[in-house]
Design a protein around this motif. Structure first.
Motif, PDB file in Angstrom:
ATOM      1  N   THR A  35       9.076 -32.005  50.931  1.00 19.04           N
ATOM      2  CA  THR A  35       7.836 -31.457  51.484  1.00 19.04           C
ATOM      3  C   THR A  35       6.662 -32.015  50.696  1.00 19.04           C
ATOM      4  OG1 THR A  35       8.987 -29.432  52.134  1.00 19.04           O
ATOM      5  CG2 THR A  35       6.576 -29.353  52.061  1.00 19.04           C
ATOM      6  N   GLN A  36       5.778 -32.707  51.406  1.00 18.71           N
ATOM      7  CA  GLN A  36       4.608 -33.349  50.812  1.00 18.71           C
ATOM      8  C   GLN A  36       3.476 -32.343  50.628  1.00 18.71           C
ATOM      9  OE1 GLN A  36       4.482 -36.566  49.931  1.00 18.71           O
ATOM     10  NE2 GLN A  36       6.294 -37.361  50.938  1.00 18.71           N
ATOM     11  N   ASP A  37       2.646 -32.558  49.643  1.00 16.66           N
ATOM     12  CA  ASP A  37       1.437 -31.780  49.433  1.00 16.66           C
ATOM     13  C   ASP A  37       0.538 -31.922  50.671  1.00 16.66           C
ATOM     14  OD1 ASP A  37      -1.524 -31.622  48.474  1.00 16.66           O
ATOM     15  OD2 ASP A  37      -0.366 -30.701  46.851  1.00 16.66           O
ATOM     16  N   LEU A  40      -2.037 -34.634  50.521  1.00 19.23           N
ATOM     17  CA  LEU A  40      -1.510 -35.984  50.732  1.00 19.23           C
ATOM     18  C   LEU A  40      -1.290 -36.268  52.207  1.00 19.23           C
ATOM     19  CD1 LEU A  40       1.170 -36.386  47.930  1.00 19.23           C
ATOM     20  CD2 LEU A  40      -1.024 -37.552  48.120  1.00 19.23           C
ATOM     21  N   VAL A  41      -0.802 -35.260  52.918  1.00 18.38           N
ATOM     22  CA  VAL A  41      -0.561 -35.418  54.351  1.00 18.38           C
ATOM     23  C   VAL A  41      -1.854 -35.815  55.041  1.00 18.38           C
ATOM     24  CG1 VAL A  41       0.032 -34.154  56.456  1.00 18.38           C
ATOM     25  CG2 VAL A  41       1.409 -33.849  54.390  1.00 18.38           C
ATOM     26  N   ARG A  48       4.416 -34.022  56.938  1.00 14.04           N
ATOM     27  CA  ARG A  48       4.509 -32.976  55.902  1.00 14.04           C
ATOM     28  C   ARG A  48       5.915 -32.918  55.312  1.00 14.04           C
ATOM     29  NH1 ARG A  48       2.398 -29.616  52.216  1.00 14.04           N
ATOM     30  NH2 ARG A  48       2.834 -27.426  52.484  1.00 14.04           N
ATOM     31  N   GLN A  49       6.935 -33.104  56.167  1.00 12.45           N
ATOM     32  CA  GLN A  49       8.317 -33.042  55.681  1.00 12.45           C
ATOM     33  C   GLN A  49       9.112 -34.257  56.105  1.00 12.45           C
ATOM     34  OE1 GLN A  49      10.118 -29.279  56.847  1.00 12.45           O
ATOM     35  NE2 GLN A  49       9.584 -28.443  54.850  1.00 12.45           N
ATOM     36  N   ALA A  59       9.648 -41.020  52.071  1.00  8.83           N
ATOM     37  CA  ALA A  59       8.714 -40.449  51.102  1.00  8.83           C
ATOM     38  C   ALA A  59       8.405 -41.461  50.000  1.00  8.83           C
ATOM     39  CB  ALA A  59       9.290 -39.165  50.508  1.00  8.83           C
ATOM     40  N   ILE A 121       6.433 -31.528  46.602  1.00 10.60           N
ATOM     41  CA  ILE A 121       5.477 -32.384  45.904  1.00 10.60           C
ATOM     42  C   ILE A 121       4.107 -31.711  45.909  1.00 10.60           C
ATOM     43  CG2 ILE A 121       4.365 -34.656  45.881  1.00 10.60           C
ATOM     44  CD1 ILE A 121       6.856 -35.657  47.487  1.00 10.60           C
TER      45      ILE A 121
END
Length: 136
Positions: A35-37, A40-41, A48-49, A59, A121
């Motif tokens: 799972t991205q911050d 950042l997305v 996001r994921q 990623a 993240i």
């Protein structure tokens, strides 16, 4: 979490630093969720994921696209109970700008049976600690 789980995370980072992506994937469950911050997305226009080994590779691919001379230094790894937290300093030179940048990142990892099952993240350590508190 346990000391063994902390070692799984450390070993995954060591493999990444060597460029051994297969070594990282061996330490990830086949259905790992990354799972991205949210920042950042929005900034990078990424999902996001990411899920599974292909998701881990997706990623990882974000960084070489943005930076030349990318490096990651692990500062700490800490057992937080439900998560292992790793704080890092990521650095590189912007591909377009040529400007040298250093950015701290914090990661939370869930480890089950010696495999990373969840990888969160964060751009700010405080947000990671808050997320870990909410889960404990």
């Amino acid at each position: 979490m346990s000391q063994e789980d902390v070692e799984v995370v450390r070993t995954a980072f060591e493999a990444f630093e060597r460029g051994d992506l297969e070594g990282v994937l061996r330490l990830c469950h086949e259905n790992v969720v990354v799972t991205q911050d949210a920042e950042l997305v929005e900034l990078l226009g990424i999902s996001r994921q990411q899920v599974g080994h292909a998701g881990v590779l997706d990623a990882f691919a974000v960084w070489p696209e943005q930076w030349d001379d990318f490096s990651l230094e692990v500062r700490t790894t800490t057992d937080l109970g439900i998560y292992v937290m790793a704080t890092t300093l990521n650095s590189g030179r912007g591909k377009d700008s040529g400007v040298r940048v250093e950015m701290p990142f914090t990661f939370l990892f869930s480890v089950r049976a010696g495999k990373i099952t969840e990888w969160l993240i964060f751009m700010r350590e405080e947000e990671a600690l808050e997320a870990a508190r909410l889960e404990n």
